[in-house]
Scaffold this motif. Structure first.
Motif, mmCIF file in Angstrom:
data_model
loop_
_atom_site.group_PDB
_atom_site.id
_atom_site.type_symbol
_atom_site.label_atom_id
_atom_site.label_comp_id
_atom_site.label_asym_id
_atom_site.label_seq_id
_atom_site.Cartn_x
_atom_site.Cartn_y
_atom_site.Cartn_z
ATOM 1 N N TYR A 182 0.846 -1.192 0.000
ATOM 2 C CA TYR A 182 0.000 0.000 0.000
ATOM 3 C C TYR A 182 0.884 1.246 0.000
ATOM 4 N N THR A 183 0.677 2.099 -0.995
ATOM 5 C CA THR A 183 1.438 3.345 -1.093
ATOM 6 C C THR A 183 0.476 4.521 -1.023
ATOM 7 N N PRO A 184 0.578 5.359 0.005
ATOM 8 C CA PRO A 184 -0.350 6.486 0.136
ATOM 9 C C PRO A 184 0.040 7.661 -0.762
ATOM 10 N N LYS A 185 -0.905 8.547 -0.964
ATOM 11 C CA LYS A 185 -0.626 9.746 -1.752
ATOM 12 C C LYS A 185 0.308 10.699 -1.005
ATOM 13 N N ASN A 186 0.242 10.658 0.324
ATOM 14 C CA ASN A 186 1.026 11.595 1.143
ATOM 15 C C ASN A 186 2.312 10.953 1.658
ATOM 16 N N LEU A 187 2.890 10.040 0.903
ATOM 17 C CA LEU A 187 4.073 9.297 1.320
ATOM 18 C C LEU A 187 5.244 10.223 1.636
ATOM 19 N N ARG A 188 5.896 9.947 2.757
ATOM 20 C CA ARG A 188 7.087 10.708 3.162
ATOM 21 C C ARG A 188 8.325 9.990 2.623
ATOM 22 N N ARG A 189 9.099 10.692 1.811
ATOM 23 C CA ARG A 189 10.322 10.110 1.265
ATOM 24 C C ARG A 189 11.526 10.936 1.693
ATOM 25 N N ALA A 190 12.646 10.248 1.864
ATOM 26 C CA ALA A 190 13.926 10.906 2.103
ATOM 27 C C ALA A 190 14.937 10.218 1.202
ATOM 28 N N ASP A 191 15.551 10.992 0.310
ATOM 29 C CA ASP A 191 16.492 10.427 -0.673
ATOM 30 C C ASP A 191 15.834 9.307 -1.479
ATOM 31 N N GLY A 192 14.552 9.490 -1.788
ATOM 32 C CA GLY A 192 13.846 8.541 -2.633
ATOM 33 C C GLY A 192 13.318 7.308 -1.930
ATOM 34 N N ALA A 193 13.571 7.174 -0.643
ATOM 35 C CA ALA A 193 13.127 5.988 0.096
ATOM 36 C C ALA A 193 12.143 6.385 1.193
ATOM 37 N N ALA A 194 11.208 5.478 1.485
ATOM 38 C CA ALA A 194 10.134 5.771 2.435
ATOM 39 C C ALA A 194 10.155 4.788 3.603
ATOM 40 N N PRO A 195 9.609 5.202 4.751
ATOM 41 C CA PRO A 195 9.449 4.243 5.849
ATOM 42 C C PRO A 195 8.415 3.184 5.478
ATOM 43 N N CYS A 196 8.488 2.042 6.146
ATOM 44 C CA CYS A 196 7.592 0.927 5.825
ATOM 45 C C CYS A 196 7.157 0.202 7.090
ATOM 46 N N LEU A 197 5.879 -0.149 7.127
ATOM 47 C CA LEU A 197 5.331 -0.984 8.192
ATOM 48 C C LEU A 197 4.951 -2.324 7.587
ATOM 49 N N VAL A 198 5.590 -3.404 8.047
ATOM 50 C CA VAL A 198 5.200 -4.754 7.655
ATOM 51 C C VAL A 198 4.102 -5.189 8.615
ATOM 52 N N PHE A 199 2.917 -5.471 8.070
ATOM 53 C CA PHE A 199 1.735 -5.702 8.905
ATOM 54 C C PHE A 199 1.289 -7.161 8.833
ATOM 55 N N TYR A 200 0.976 -7.702 10.029
ATOM 56 C CA TYR A 200 0.469 -9.069 10.155
ATOM 57 C C TYR A 200 -0.956 -9.017 10.707
ATOM 58 N N HIS A 201 -1.898 -9.567 9.957
ATOM 59 C CA HIS A 201 -3.302 -9.474 10.346
ATOM 60 C C HIS A 201 -3.629 -10.358 11.550
ATOM 61 N N GLY A 202 -4.693 -9.972 12.258
ATOM 62 C CA GLY A 202 -5.199 -10.787 13.351
ATOM 63 C C GLY A 202 -6.123 -11.882 12.859
ATOM 64 N N GLY A 203 -6.599 -12.688 13.822
ATOM 65 C CA GLY A 203 -7.504 -13.782 13.482
ATOM 66 C C GLY A 203 -7.132 -15.096 14.139
ATOM 67 N N GLY A 204 -6.377 -15.030 15.240
ATOM 68 C CA GLY A 204 -6.087 -16.236 16.000
ATOM 69 C C GLY A 204 -5.234 -17.250 15.268
ATOM 70 N N TRP A 205 -4.462 -16.818 14.269
ATOM 71 C CA TRP A 205 -3.614 -17.701 13.465
ATOM 72 C C TRP A 205 -4.436 -18.716 12.656
ATOM 73 N N VAL A 206 -5.780 -18.556 12.675
ATOM 74 C CA VAL A 206 -6.682 -19.503 12.022
ATOM 75 C C VAL A 206 -7.529 -18.823 10.946
ATOM 76 N N ILE A 207 -7.943 -17.582 11.195
ATOM 77 C CA ILE A 207 -8.803 -16.849 10.276
ATOM 78 C C ILE A 207 -8.137 -15.521 9.905
ATOM 79 N N GLY A 208 -8.749 -14.813 8.971
ATOM 80 C CA GLY A 208 -8.197 -13.538 8.526
ATOM 81 C C GLY A 208 -7.287 -13.713 7.315
ATOM 82 N N ASP A 209 -7.171 -12.650 6.522
ATOM 83 C CA ASP A 209 -6.323 -12.676 5.336
ATOM 84 C C ASP A 209 -6.055 -11.245 4.879
ATOM 85 N N LEU A 210 -5.548 -11.096 3.673
ATOM 86 C CA LEU A 210 -5.257 -9.765 3.157
ATOM 87 C C LEU A 210 -6.518 -8.921 3.041
#
Length: 315
Positions: A70-98
């Motif tokens: 996911y890349t937002p319109k208001n992305l903050r870049r420094a020297d062409g690179a942006a911060p990133c959050l790697v996200f893991y969904h909830g769901g008890g390791w049994v349910i949930g997806d992208l």
């Protein structure tokens, strides 16, 4: 600890009761997954408009791990690179997806002005512990290794997730600290599961079992873990790691009506004791799972905004 739901949370809970939704533990994992996705449709808020959302395929020893960037319109870049959050969904390791956490990831990308990569790790019972952990760590490693191609600053790489995803984020941060993974700049732990012993008082208090109940957690646990020995493995129970010293700054969120409340609170306190900078936020009148329900519960939108502020301040 007495729990009084906020009026909107009480109304949502009443609606769930009147709808007669069957408990997850009364069905199969496949039925629970379908039920969970249906619930997201009626409770997710309108997503912010982003610059780009694309599928990713992350190579792993067992095969590709699906992901979404996911890349937002208001992305903050420094020297062409942006911060990133790697996200893991909830769901008890049994349910949930992208898809179940698509809107959440869009909001976090927009509020934090950063790239979010959502990871579709393998689920139990088809894939028992530590499959989800292996995927979570592999994904973080791959993102860091491909940071330049992805337009990401690997010095500003963070991990986060809700519930089971908060557990995985905490575990990834621990593994990375100990050399199994890239440097992690921060961790967002939204009502995380941290100890499979399930012995904290909030597991026994009836007021905490609103949507996520102690019996549902046991059902998840039985599907995810292979036996009692796994409970003591820090990769399942990050609170059982030998030390929390040296972990990255943390944002820890808990809610009042949640069997996981006390273990999340204790984990935040132990992080502080270990010298880790911690921002702790407690929503006493909300229940577990509220974070994805911004259409019905405005406190979810408040939480997303506050996490965004924290992410921006961190990097």
């Amino acid at each position: 600890m007495p729990v009084t739901l906020d009026p909107d949370a009480a109304a949502v809970y009443k609606a769930f009761q009147e709808a007669g939704r069957p408990p997850y533990e009364n069905g199969t994992p496949a039925e629970a997954r379908e039920l969970y996705l249906k619930g997201r449709v009626v409770s997710n808020p309108e997503p912010p408009e982003l610059a780009e959302v694309k599928p990713l395929s992350i190579p792993a020893p067992h095969g590709a791990i699906p992901a979404r960037i996911y890349t937002p319109k208001n992305l903050r870049r420094a020297d062409g690179a942006a911060p990133c959050l790697v996200f893991y969904h909830g769901g008890g390791w049994v349910i949930g997806d992208l898809d179940s956490h698509d809107v959440v990831c869009r909001k976090l990308a927009h509020e934090g002005k950063l790239i979010v990569i959502s990871v579709d790790y393998r689920l139990a019972p088809e894939h028992k512990f530590p499959a989800a952990v292996d995927d979570a760590i592999s994904a973080a490693k791959w993102v860091a290794a491909n940071a330049k191609t992805l337009g990401i600053d690997n010095k500003r790489l963070m991990v986060g997730g809700d519930s089971a995803g908060g557990n995985l984020a905490a575990v990834v941060a621990l593994a990375a600290r100990d050399g199994d993974g890239p440097a992690i700049a921060g961790q967002v732990l939204i009502y995380p599961a941290t100890d499979f012993a399930m012995a904290h008082p909030s597991h026994r208090e009836p007021e905490t079992s609103i949507l996520l109940t102690h019996s549902v957690i046991k059902w998840f646990c039985n599907h995810y873990l292979s036996g009692a020995a796994d409970i003591h493995d820090w990769r399942a129970s990050p609170a059982r790691a030998n030390t929390l010293v040296g972990l990255p700054p943390a944002y820890v969120l808990t809610v009042g009506a949640d069997p996981l409340r006390d273990e999340g609170d204790e984990y935040a306190a132990r992080l502080r004791q270990a010298g880790v900078p911690v921002t702790y936020k407690h929503f006493p009148g909300q229940f577990h799972g509220f974070f994805t329900m911004g259409k019905l519960l405005n406190q979810a939108n408040v939480a997303a905004s506050e996490i965004g502020v924290w992410l921006k301040a961190l990097n």
